[in-house]
Design a protein around this motif. Structure first.
Motif, PDB file in Angstrom:
ATOM      1  N   ALA A 213      27.247   0.924 -21.177  1.00 18.55           N
ATOM      2  CA  ALA A 213      26.880   2.342 -21.170  1.00 18.55           C
ATOM      3  C   ALA A 213      26.124   2.722 -22.437  1.00 18.55           C
ATOM      4  O   ALA A 213      25.144   3.476 -22.396  1.00 18.55           O
ATOM      5  CB  ALA A 213      28.135   3.210 -21.000  1.00 18.55           C
ATOM      6  N   VAL A 214      26.556   2.198 -23.577  1.00 17.30           N
ATOM      7  CA  VAL A 214      25.872   2.473 -24.844  1.00 17.30           C
ATOM      8  C   VAL A 214      24.469   1.873 -24.828  1.00 17.30           C
ATOM      9  O   VAL A 214      23.483   2.515 -25.217  1.00 17.30           O
ATOM     10  CB  VAL A 214      26.690   1.918 -26.028  1.00 17.30           C
ATOM     11  N   LEU A 215      24.349   0.640 -24.339  1.00 20.50           N
ATOM     12  CA  LEU A 215      23.056  -0.045 -24.299  1.00 20.50           C
ATOM     13  C   LEU A 215      22.083   0.662 -23.355  1.00 20.50           C
ATOM     14  O   LEU A 215      20.902   0.840 -23.674  1.00 20.50           O
ATOM     15  CB  LEU A 215      23.260  -1.499 -23.867  1.00 20.50           C
ATOM     16  N   TRP A 216      22.574   1.089 -22.189  1.00 20.56           N
ATOM     17  CA  TRP A 216      21.715   1.765 -21.220  1.00 20.56           C
ATOM     18  C   TRP A 216      21.196   3.092 -21.770  1.00 20.56           C
ATOM     19  O   TRP A 216      20.073   3.507 -21.466  1.00 20.56           O
ATOM     20  CB  TRP A 216      22.489   1.998 -19.930  1.00 20.56           C
ATOM     21  N   PHE A 217      21.990   3.763 -22.582  1.00 17.35           N
ATOM     22  CA  PHE A 217      21.574   5.031 -23.179  1.00 17.35           C
ATOM     23  C   PHE A 217      20.270   4.851 -23.952  1.00 17.35           C
ATOM     24  O   PHE A 217      19.421   5.748 -23.979  1.00 17.35           O
ATOM     25  CB  PHE A 217      22.671   5.562 -24.098  1.00 17.35           C
ATOM     26  N   PHE A 218      20.082   3.683 -24.565  1.00 11.70           N
ATOM     27  CA  PHE A 218      18.886   3.440 -25.379  1.00 11.70           C
ATOM     28  C   PHE A 218      17.773   2.728 -24.601  1.00 11.70           C
ATOM     29  O   PHE A 218      16.595   2.903 -24.915  1.00 11.70           O
ATOM     30  CB  PHE A 218      19.246   2.602 -26.611  1.00 11.70           C
ATOM     31  N   LEU A 219      18.121   1.932 -23.587  1.00 15.50           N
ATOM     32  CA  LEU A 219      17.127   1.107 -22.903  1.00 15.50           C
ATOM     33  C   LEU A 219      16.741   1.617 -21.526  1.00 15.50           C
ATOM     34  O   LEU A 219      15.732   1.188 -20.971  1.00 15.50           O
ATOM     35  CB  LEU A 219      17.634  -0.337 -22.770  1.00 15.50           C
ATOM     36  N   GLY A 220      17.548   2.488 -20.937  1.00 17.06           N
ATOM     37  CA  GLY A 220      17.271   2.969 -19.589  1.00 17.06           C
ATOM     38  C   GLY A 220      16.256   4.093 -19.578  1.00 17.06           C
ATOM     39  O   GLY A 220      15.817   4.587 -20.618  1.00 17.06           O
ATOM     40  N   GLY A 221      15.885   4.512 -18.373  1.00 18.54           N
ATOM     41  CA  GLY A 221      14.929   5.602 -18.231  1.00 18.54           C
ATOM     42  C   GLY A 221      14.826   6.048 -16.794  1.00 18.54           C
ATOM     43  O   GLY A 221      14.908   5.219 -15.870  1.00 18.54           O
ATOM     44  N   ASN A 222      14.621   7.337 -16.572  1.00 16.92           N
ATOM     45  CA  ASN A 222      14.542   7.881 -15.219  1.00 16.92           C
ATOM     46  C   ASN A 222      13.285   7.460 -14.479  1.00 16.92           C
ATOM     47  O   ASN A 222      13.309   7.291 -13.261  1.00 16.92           O
ATOM     48  CB  ASN A 222      14.599   9.412 -15.270  1.00 16.92           C
ATOM     49  N   SER A 223      12.170   7.315 -15.200  1.00 19.27           N
ATOM     50  CA  SER A 223      10.894   7.019 -14.551  1.00 19.27           C
ATOM     51  C   SER A 223       9.943   6.409 -15.573  1.00 19.27           C
ATOM     52  O   SER A 223      10.171   6.502 -16.783  1.00 19.27           O
ATOM     53  CB  SER A 223      10.283   8.297 -13.970  1.00 19.27           C
ATOM     54  N   PRO A 224       8.846   5.782 -15.099  1.00 21.23           N
ATOM     55  CA  PRO A 224       7.851   5.255 -16.040  1.00 21.23           C
ATOM     56  C   PRO A 224       7.292   6.335 -16.961  1.00 21.23           C
ATOM     57  O   PRO A 224       6.964   6.055 -18.116  1.00 21.23           O
ATOM     58  CB  PRO A 224       6.761   4.698 -15.112  1.00 21.23           C
ATOM     59  N   ALA A 225       7.202   7.574 -16.459  1.00 24.17           N
ATOM     60  CA  ALA A 225       6.610   8.650 -17.257  1.00 24.17           C
ATOM     61  C   ALA A 225       7.506   9.060 -18.425  1.00 24.17           C
ATOM     62  O   ALA A 225       7.019   9.590 -19.426  1.00 24.17           O
ATOM     63  CB  ALA A 225       6.331   9.863 -16.373  1.00 24.17           C
ATOM     64  N   THR A 226       8.810   8.816 -18.325  1.00 22.33           N
ATOM     65  CA  THR A 226       9.733   9.262 -19.370  1.00 22.33           C
ATOM     66  C   THR A 226      10.319   8.124 -20.191  1.00 22.33           C
ATOM     67  O   THR A 226      11.021   8.369 -21.165  1.00 22.33           O
ATOM     68  CB  THR A 226      10.892  10.054 -18.741  1.00 22.33           C
ATOM     69  N   HIS A 227      10.009   6.882 -19.829  1.00 22.78           N
ATOM     70  CA  HIS A 227      10.580   5.739 -20.557  1.00 22.78           C
ATOM     71  C   HIS A 227       9.846   5.535 -21.874  1.00 22.78           C
ATOM     72  O   HIS A 227       8.608   5.534 -21.925  1.00 22.78           O
ATOM     73  CB  HIS A 227      10.496   4.477 -19.703  1.00 22.78           C
ATOM     74  N   ARG A 228      10.604   5.357 -22.934  1.00 19.36           N
ATOM     75  CA  ARG A 228       9.992   5.303 -24.264  1.00 19.36           C
ATOM     76  C   ARG A 228       9.137   4.076 -24.495  1.00 19.36           C
ATOM     77  O   ARG A 228       8.267   4.080 -25.374  1.00 19.36           O
ATOM     78  CB  ARG A 228      11.089   5.388 -25.336  1.00 19.36           C
ATOM     79  N   TRP A 229       9.368   2.976 -23.732  1.00 20.76           N
ATOM     80  CA  TRP A 229       8.617   1.745 -23.984  1.00 20.76           C
ATOM     81  C   TRP A 229       7.714   1.329 -22.828  1.00 20.76           C
ATOM     82  O   TRP A 229       7.216   0.216 -22.801  1.00 20.76           O
ATOM     83  CB  TRP A 229       9.590   0.599 -24.300  1.00 20.76           C
ATOM     84  N   CYS A 230       7.507   2.217 -21.876  1.00 20.22           N
ATOM     85  CA  CYS A 230       6.610   1.889 -20.759  1.00 20.22           C
ATOM     86  C   CYS A 230       5.169   2.154 -21.175  1.00 20.22           C
ATOM     87  O   CYS A 230       4.814   3.269 -21.588  1.00 20.22           O
ATOM     88  CB  CYS A 230       6.962   2.730 -19.530  1.00 20.22           C
TER      89      CYS A 230
END
Length: 487
Positions: A213-230
């Motif tokens: 859960a902690v890891l997903w908080f930093f690496l996950g994302g709702n969509s390509p438009a909102t993902h920090r590393w896309c």
């Protein structure tokens, strides 16, 4: 993205879907890997009790390979109630989970789900000391939390998976369920028999869930438009391949059309049949191997995990075979979905008929392995079919079908408790009825999917008010082109 470019997305999507740009590793693969781990942890947390309860409840089996330094409980008449109680909560949050996932995205829901499930796991040894009622209460809470998982995962897959990659990415993600089951079952028996005893099962897997859960908080994302590393290139590739601006701003869910759709009802029925057979085996196999086949707990966990290891391997075989056949246009997408689902349901149905009659241990284990292993074909059968029918509302659709299906997950283990009462646990004839019933349900569910199922994009995926005048009624050719790109 500029407004003018957003207006062009549907046109660009039809022109460029399936083009090679955007290939290679990217943010979508990182998200898929994290979703794979999500399902691995989620399934581990829900199945560990199937093995642990044999050690927690001494009169639930005749196993001598148990660490006697830890408490044991008189739960023989309550075992199946405890095992099924997870699904009492699980069915409640399926549909709400799909609705909320569509509105706020699946990413935050997964953090909440795995975090709460893991916290309850850490408290399970304490709940056990309080009595079987507290165990049921904890499992209900875990079920409520995990009811958000599949609607959220389906919502995220619909946003992150280009049509040409859909089958493979979905299979990689779904395969996490088998990996989690393998690891949990293979290790739980050994942990229960070890110096740290059965409580360690819940402490270890609960801690892993918190870490995810902690890891997903930093690496996950709702969509390509909102993902920090896309990257911009990958974002453009995904959005253009999906080719639908309603995937960005979603219209209201057309519940009336969804619930009067014949392909949707075929999905509900086949999903119910799947869950009856799969979860009956998953929750009861350790008890069957201990009571009928006579395997000790430390070996029981390993052997119970074997079928899910085979299922994990076959999931890749079936997904690549399906994608290859679809790209070569050997099969229409609807035919492909039905063919692989037939392998995944009628194959196990035949194997379970054999399990009811064999008495030799190796043969029984082999047939159980076939019954579970072939189930992997359903990943490119009915399980991805929600996205085929409606990428925009796949999360809500999964919530509906999973809610109905998991009512079967409640009834299945409870019915096993009636058909195989404590005094009949070692009676192969009593278990034969359980296997025959699961076989028949597998057969009927898939038959109805073969007759009434479809993989064509449904008109209600994009309600009329959100489409242009020239798109109010999709032509047969455009639907076929879209489906050929979906795998």
């Amino acid at each position: 993205m500029s407004a003018s470019r957003e207006e062009l997305l549907p046109i660009l999507g039809r022109r460029n879907a399936g083009t090679p740009q955007g290939t290679g590793l990217g943010a979508r693969h990182l998200v898929a890997f994290m979703l794979f781990l999500c399902l691995a942890v989620a399934y581990a947390l829900r199945v560990i009790l199937s093995v642990a309860i044999v050690a927690m409840c001494r009169d639930c089996g005749d196993d001598k390979d148990i660490n006697d330094d830890f408490p044991a409980y008189d739960w023989s008449s309550k075992k199946d109630t405890i095992l099924s109680s997870f699904f009492w909560g699980y069915v409640v949050t399926q549909v709400p989970g799909g609705i909320v996932a569509q509105r706020v995205g699946g990413a935050p829901l997964l953090v909440a789900s795995l975090g709460l499930t893991s916290a309850v796991s850490l408290l399970t040894p304490l709940a056990a000391d309080g009595g079987w009622g507290w165990m049921c209460a904890g499992r209900v809470v875990q079920g409520l939390a995990q009811g958000l998982v599949f609607p959220s995962v389906h919502t995220l897959l619909a946003k992150w998976s280009p049509p040409d990659e859909r089958g493979r990415l979905a299979t990689y993600v779904y395969a996490g369920a088998q990996v989690g089951t393998i690891v949990a079952m293979a290790s739980s028996g050994a942990l229960a028999a070890s110096a740290i005893g059965w409580p360690s099962i819940f402490y270890i897997f609960g801690s892993v869930g918190v870490a995810w859960a902690v890891l997903w908080f930093f690496l996950g994302g709702n969509s390509p438009a909102t993902h920090r590393w896309c990257s911009e290139r990958e974002r453009t590739y995904i959005e253009e391949s999906l080719g639908d601006t309603s995937a960005i701003v979603r219209p209201p869910t057309p519940w009336g059309k969804i619930m009067t759709s014949v392909p949707m009802w075929s999905l509900i029925i086949v999903h119910c049949g799947q869950n009856w057979g799969f979860w009956t085996l998953l929750t009861e196999m350790p008890s069957y191997m201990n009571s009928v086949l006579g395997f000790e707990l430390s070996k029981n966990g390993l052997l119970s995990a074997l079928p899910y290891f085979v299922m994990w391997i076959l999931s890749f075989v079936f997904s690549w075979t399906s994608d290859f056949a679809n790209k070569k246009q050997w099969l229409k997408l609807t035919t492909s979905r039905k063919l692989f689902n037939t392998i995944g349901h009628w194959g196990p149905a035949c194997a379970l008929l054999g399990v009811g009659y064999v008495e030799e241990k190796a043969s029984a284990v082999a047939l159980l392995t076939v019954a579970v292993g072939l189930d992997a074909a359903t990943y490119v059968g009915f399980q991805v079919n929600h996205i085929d029918l409606s990428p925009n509302f796949a999360g809500s659709m999964m919530g509906v079908t999973n809610c109905a299906a998991n009512i079967m997950s409640i009834i299945g283990p409870l019915l096993v408790g009636v058909l195989v009462p404590p005094e009949e646990q070692s009676n192969p004839e009593a278990w034969r009825v359980v296997f025959f019933l699961a076989s028949g349900i597998y057969f009927v569910g898939n038959l109805l999917f073969v007759i009434f199922g479809s993989a064509e994009l449904q008109p209600w995926n994009t309600p009329r008010e959100t489409r242009g005048n020239d798109e109010e009624k999709p032509t047969e050719k455009s639907e076929q082109d879209g489906n050929e790109n979906s795998s």
